[in-house]
Design a protein around this motif. Sequence first.
Motif: not given
Length: 169
Positions: A129-139
């Motif tokens: 779950e840690e990766l998802f917010p990051y993924l969305i931000e960078v994408s």
Amino acid sequence: YCGMVAIVGRPNVGKSTLLNKLLKQKISITSRKPQTTRHRIMGIHTDGPSQIVFIDTPGLHIDEKRAINRLMNRAAASSLADVSMVIFVVDGMTWTADDEMVLGKLRRGGESRKTVLAINKVDGIKEKEELFPYLIEVSKKYPFDDIVPISAKQGTNVERLLDLARESL
Ligand code: GDP
Ligand code: MG
């Protein structure tokens, strides 16, 4: 088919590790010390009818106060001119000003080539779950054609990057 694919990203995100994994051999020097790769290193991946030249591109991030850095940046930028795909490697845990700088160089580059965001070191991320917010931000920062979470070290999803590279030819 043949073509070139560039691997870009700030130091220490795992570009050299990824290149070695893509080529299944150790041709690029990996190190904890930033900027170990001062030279462009390339390797050819061959399978069946397709040959892909992967270029480990150092230097796209560095500040341009020093002449040598300006030269390295220019070399890095010129190596982006002829590629069919750029793999922008970031560390799954941290986004920095240097990442932003590399992204800026990509924006200024050609528009026809594919750009893939490779979020590396996911083996170190315990809570997915840690990766998802990051993924969305960078994408949101760039219209990436694909986003692939990878572990260059363990080889996770590296085959997926190879598939995308083949498709880009
Ligand atoms: P480069 O500067 O972008 O070429 O990065 P390197 O490939 O030299 O790697 C920098 C450091 O990150 C090294 O200590 C690698 O072992 C480590 N590293 C690279 N890929 C991974 C990965 O997928 N997972 C983890 N945990 N560490 C990695
Ligand atoms: Mg390197």
